[in-house]
Each structure stands twice: as structure tokens, then as C-alpha cells.
Design an enzyme around this catalytic site. Structure first.
Site, PDB file in Angstrom:
ATOM      1  N   LYS A   1       0.578  -1.237   0.175  1.00 45.91           N
ATOM      2  CA  LYS A   1      -0.081  -0.465   0.008  1.00 45.91           C
ATOM      3  C   LYS A   1       0.751   1.067   0.184  1.00 45.91           C
ATOM      4  O   LYS A   1       1.941   1.181   0.661  1.00 45.91           O
ATOM      5  CB  LYS A   1      -0.504  -0.005   1.123  1.00 45.91           C
ATOM      6  CG  LYS A   1      -0.132   0.075   2.620  1.00 45.91           C
ATOM      7  CD  LYS A   1      -1.444  -0.606   3.583  1.00 45.91           C
ATOM      8  CE  LYS A   1      -0.112  -0.396   5.107  1.00 45.91           C
ATOM      9  NZ  LYS A   1      -1.535  -0.555   6.049  1.00 45.91           N
TER      10      LYS A   1
ATOM     11  N   ARG B   1     -11.558  -0.411  14.362  1.00 51.82           N
ATOM     12  CA  ARG B   1     -11.300   0.600  12.942  1.00 51.82           C
ATOM     13  C   ARG B   1     -11.970  -0.646  11.658  1.00 51.82           C
ATOM     14  O   ARG B   1     -13.305   0.843  11.473  1.00 51.82           O
ATOM     15  CB  ARG B   1      -9.701   0.428  12.937  1.00 51.82           C
ATOM     16  CG  ARG B   1      -9.436   1.010  11.554  1.00 51.82           C
ATOM     17  CD  ARG B   1      -8.339   1.353  11.286  1.00 51.82           C
ATOM     18  NE  ARG B   1      -7.036  -0.029  11.336  1.00 51.82           N
ATOM     19  CZ  ARG B   1      -5.890   0.303  10.710  1.00 51.82           C
ATOM     20  NH1 ARG B   1      -5.058   1.230  10.857  1.00 51.82           N
ATOM     21  NH2 ARG B   1      -5.516  -1.256  10.124  1.00 51.82           N
TER      22      ARG B   1
ATOM     23  N   TYR C   1      14.686  30.685   9.945  1.00 55.49           N
ATOM     24  CA  TYR C   1      13.756  31.809  10.742  1.00 55.49           C
ATOM     25  C   TYR C   1      13.305  31.494  12.252  1.00 55.49           C
ATOM     26  O   TYR C   1      13.160  30.734  12.447  1.00 55.49           O
ATOM     27  CB  TYR C   1      11.829  31.064   9.829  1.00 55.49           C
ATOM     28  CG  TYR C   1      12.066  31.105   8.708  1.00 55.49           C
ATOM     29  CD1 TYR C   1      11.767  32.135   8.034  1.00 55.49           C
ATOM     30  CD2 TYR C   1      11.628  29.628   7.879  1.00 55.49           C
ATOM     31  CE1 TYR C   1      12.277  31.977   6.551  1.00 55.49           C
ATOM     32  CE2 TYR C   1      11.812  29.590   6.544  1.00 55.49           C
ATOM     33  CZ  TYR C   1      11.699  31.391   6.186  1.00 55.49           C
ATOM     34  OH  TYR C   1      11.304  30.998   4.155  1.00 55.49           O
TER      35      TYR C   1
ATOM     36  N   MET D   1      11.464  24.948   3.799  1.00 56.84           N
ATOM     37  CA  MET D   1      10.537  24.929   2.824  1.00 56.84           C
ATOM     38  C   MET D   1      11.779  23.538   2.468  1.00 56.84           C
ATOM     39  O   MET D   1      10.954  22.432   1.848  1.00 56.84           O
ATOM     40  CB  MET D   1       9.542  25.124   2.036  1.00 56.84           C
ATOM     41  CG  MET D   1       8.875  24.395   0.597  1.00 56.84           C
ATOM     42  SD  MET D   1       7.694  25.348   0.086  1.00 56.84           S
ATOM     43  CE  MET D   1       6.909  25.897   0.919  1.00 56.84           C
TER      44      MET D   1
HETATM   45  C1  LIG Z   1      -0.378  -1.761   6.560  1.00 58.88           C
HETATM   46  C2  LIG Z   1      -0.923  -2.701   6.858  1.00 58.88           C
HETATM   47  C3  LIG Z   1      -0.307  -4.461   7.268  1.00 58.88           C
HETATM   48  C4  LIG Z   1       1.553  -4.334   7.522  1.00 58.88           C
HETATM   49  O1  LIG Z   1       1.716  -3.402   8.509  1.00 58.88           O
HETATM   50  P1  LIG Z   1       2.720  -3.230   9.092  1.00 58.88           P
HETATM   51  O2  LIG Z   1       2.963  -2.437  10.618  1.00 58.88           O
HETATM   52  O3  LIG Z   1       3.929  -2.136   8.067  1.00 58.88           O
HETATM   53  O4  LIG Z   1       4.043  -4.818   9.138  1.00 58.88           O
HETATM   54  C5  LIG Z   1      -0.945  -5.108   7.928  1.00 58.88           C
HETATM   55  N1  LIG Z   1      -1.918  -5.598   7.284  1.00 58.88           N
HETATM   56  C6  LIG Z   1      -2.927  -4.225   7.878  1.00 58.88           C
HETATM   57  C7  LIG Z   1      -4.305  -4.748   8.386  1.00 58.88           C
HETATM   58  C8  LIG Z   1      -2.735  -3.225   7.040  1.00 58.88           C
HETATM   59  O5  LIG Z   1      -3.488  -2.109   7.605  1.00 58.88           O
END
Ligand SMILES: *Cc1c(COP(=O)(O)O)cnc(C)c1O
Length: 379
Positions: free
Chosen positions: A41, A138, A260, A319
Site C-alpha cells: 500500500k 477500526r 526562521y 520548505m
Molecule cells: C499496513 C497493514 C499491514 C502491514 O503492517 P506493518 O506494521 O507495516 O507490518 C498489515 N495488515 C494490515 C491490515 C495493514 O493495514
């Protein structure tokens, strides 16, 4: 081969695909009899899915998780016969992406189950994953709802998940009581889905031990070289090296200030390197050596690495530019044009993240588009 573009870049990333695949193989081996998926992802945690996916496929990965269907459609041609699971699941209106690209939706709620069932009756059989919430609150059906679904005699025959999954809340804290609690809840759900593959562990979960592995593990951050477990030495190999060029070296006398808000104050005669990286590149303002809110809570900012030693960030990150104090380097050692390592083999990305009150995941997924990227190694 280093391209001229890379050799002269203001800032640049070296992404080691050999380290990436070594890390995946290590997590696959640690998963024991379970097979390891790869989590791709957010553009492979910012590293570039176009490179990461084929490398991981070549290393043997066949199961891939991404967040949404658009990411899945982009991934499909990179892993033609891979299994691609979509964590966000199906919406009314995006069903075609799943059926056209052979993407497997994760069903996270009763609403998504209804959308999926409607899509099945319209388009025919399609695999799915059932997400069961065991404590994260979640996504996912409750253990009770999932169990009821499994035992429902009226359950349509066409609803037969290829995988049940849940997600750990505290896998980065091995001694947190929620780990054992979630494991026990997940086992109860898995018992109702006898014969269906099960998946619980993210990277941290893989390190929790064999009972957490089930049939499929889902390591992400560890494969990208980041820290999966708090408070232990990270056993993974760094994958990304970020570097930026010194634009100018300046001498600031004792009593002088820089950046800054006059946020850097020098108590001694100092030599400062102005470096071509800033918050627009994902070098977050919160990693500043001074002059930002929160800095009292996290007293020191990030370090870079130059000519064999760490050099502290000073003042506020701006930036496009950042200041590093190179006073303690031998005179003349730091020169305009030199590259400072921002993170990589010498400065762990998680150390920079910690300096900014965040985690390696966020540093990697916010790497900016200005970096010139160079991929080395392979499966
Ligand atoms: C992102 C994610 C993972 C991977 O998690 P890591 O902590 O990066 O190994 C696994 N399962 C779900 C549902 C996730 O959203």
C-alpha cells in the site's frame, strides 16, 4: 550505473531492492509454516510499487495487500498471477475494478458484505476476505457477527471467504496484554471458519511468535527496513538511503543565529552547512533542531551523517532547505556539493522519525517527489 541526473541531484534516494527482497525472505522464514504476503500500500511505503512489486514477486511473494482498488489495478500488471487483496474493500460503484482486475476485496462491515453479495449476484462468483475485529476497533465484523455468519444456515453458498483476517493493535509492544487477548479472540473466530486460511500478523506480529502466524502473515514495515518492534535492535536491513547536497557552507560567530525565527542560536563560533532538503521533501518540520513547537517534549532534533560522523540539525527545517552544524568536522571537510545522508545505513530512518515525534512509516510514505530515485540490486 549512476545516471548524470542522480549524480547531480539536489536530493536523492537510493533504494536497495536486494535489501528489500532479503528482508522479505527473512520475514517469510520467520513466518515458519505460514507464507508471507507483501504489503504494497501507499506506493510500497513510498519506495515505488513499480520496482518493489516485481522484485518481491521474483523473490517468491504471491500474496499482496494494498489499501484500495485503484492501487490494486495499478499493481495487477506487475504481478500477473499474484493474489491481490484490497484492505479498504468494495464500494458501491467500484465493483468493476475488482472483477476486471481480479482483485480480492476485504469485507470490513455488514454494509460491505451487502455490496459484495449484490455484486456476486450480478457478476458471478468472486473470492473475498473477511475482516474480523478482535480489538482494534477500526475495521471488521465483530467476532460474534462473524461466527454467526459462519454458522448461518441461510448463508448463501456463493459467500465463501478465501481468507479470514484480523489486525493487531499493539504488535510493536510484545508484552502488551492486548496481543494475547486478540490472539484468543481470533482463534475463536477461526474455529468457526474451519478450513479457511487465516491471517493475523503484521510485521510486529511475525516477531510475536509462531502462534500468531496462522496461514498467512502480512509484513510491511520490516520488509522496507523499518522498526517493527519497540525497544529492540532492528534486525532488518535498511532499504532506503536519502541524501541531500550541501548548497553552501557558512561561518556564524558565537552569539549569532540562523533560520526562521532565529531558531538556531550558536554559543560558539560555528560552521553551518545549508542543505537542499526541506519539509516539502517529507523531511518534516518537526525534526528541526530547534524553534518548533513540541521541541520541549523531544529535546533534540534529527542528525545527518557526513564524512563519517553524525552532524546535528539546527534551527527550523524550511520548505526546501535545512541547516546542519558541521563545526566538529575537520576544517575544510564539509564542502558545497557534498551529500549528507539524511537517513540510511548510518542514520536509521526511525531515529529521524523519533526526533520528529513520528514513526518510520510516516517518514517513508511522505518522501517527496523531488528526490531523484536510483534503484539498485534485485531479487
Ligand atoms: C499496513 C497493514 C499491514 C502491514 O503492517 P506493518 O506494521 O507495516 O507490518 C498489515 N495488515 C494490515 C491490515 C495493514 O493495514
Amino acid at each position: 550505473m549512476l545516471t548524470p541526473e542522480f549524480s547531480s541531484a539536489s536530493n536523492r534516494l537510493t533504494i536497495d531492492l536486494g535489501a528489500l527482497t532479503d528482508n522479505w525472505r527473512a520475514m517469510n522464514a520467520r513466518s515458519g509454516s505460514a507464507r508471507a504476503a507483501a504489503v504494497l500500500k501507499a506506493d510500497a511505503y513510498g519506495l515505488g510499487i513499480d520496482y518493489a512489486a516485481p522484485a518481491l514477486y521474483a523473490a517468491g511473494a504471491r500474496d499482496f495487500f494494498v489499501a484500495n482498488a485503484e492501487e490494486g489495478a495499478e499493481l495487477r500488471p506487475l504481478v500477473p498471477d499474484g493474489r491481490i487483496y484490497i484492505l479498504a474493500g468494495m464500494w458501491p460503484g467500484n465493483e468493476a475494478l475488482f472483477f476486471d482486475n481480479g482483485l480480492v476485496p476485504v469485507i470490513n462491515s455488514d454494509e460491505q458484505l451487502a455490496v459484495f453479495m449484490a455484486a456476486l449476484s450480478e457478476r458471478g462468483d468472486h473470492p473475498c476476505v473477511l475482516h474480523i475485529d478482535t480489538g482494534m476497533n477500526r475495521l471488521g465484523l465483530s467476532v460474534e457477527a462473524a461466527t454467526a455468519l459462519a454458522n448461518d444456515p441461510a448463508r448463501p453458498a456463493s459467500f465463501s471467504p478465501v481468507l479470514i483476517m484480523s489486525h493487531l493493535t499493539c504488535a510493536d509492544e510484545p508484552h502488551h496484554p492486548l496481543n494475547a487477548y486478540q490472539l484468543q479472540r481470533f482463534r475463536a473466530a477461526a474455529a468457526a471458519f474451519d478450513g479457511v486460511d487465516a491471517s493475523l500478523a503484521n510485521s510486529g506480529g511475525v516477531f510475536l511468535g509462531a502462534e500468531y502466524h496462522f496461514d498467512l502473515t502480512r509484513p510491511g514495515i520490516a520488509v522496507y527496513g523499518g522498526e517493527a518492534v519497540n525497544g529492540v535492535v532492528n534486525p532488518m536491513t535498511p532499504v532506503v538511503t536519502a541524501e541531500a547536497r550541501i548548497v553552501q557552507i557558512r561561518d556564524v560567530p558565537a552569539g549569532g543565529t540562523a533560520s526562521y525565527g532565529a531558531s538556531a542560536r550558536f554559543e560558539r563560533d560555528s560552521r553551518i552547512a545549508t542543505v537542499a532538503v526541506g519539509y516539502a521533501d517529507g523531511y518534516h518540520r518537526s525534526v528541526s533542531g530547534g524553534g518548533v513547537t513540541l521541541r520541549q517534549a523531544m529535546p533534540s532534533g534529527a542528525f545527518g551523517f557526513l564524512h563519517g560522523r553524525p552532524v546535528p540539525h539546527v534551527g527550523r527545517v524550511t520548505m526546501d532547505l535545512s541547516l546542519f552544524d558541521v563545526t566538529d568536522l575537520p576544517p575544510g571537510a564539509a564542502r558545497p556539493g557534498d551529500y549528507i545522508e539524511l537517513f540510511g545505513r548510518n542514520i536509521p530512518v526511525d531515529d529521524v522519525a523519533r526526533a520528529g515525534g513520528t514513526i518510520g512509516y510516516e517518514m517513508l510514505t511522505s518522501l517527496g517527489r523531488r528526490y531523484v530515485r536510483h534503484y539498485v540490486g534485485g531479487a
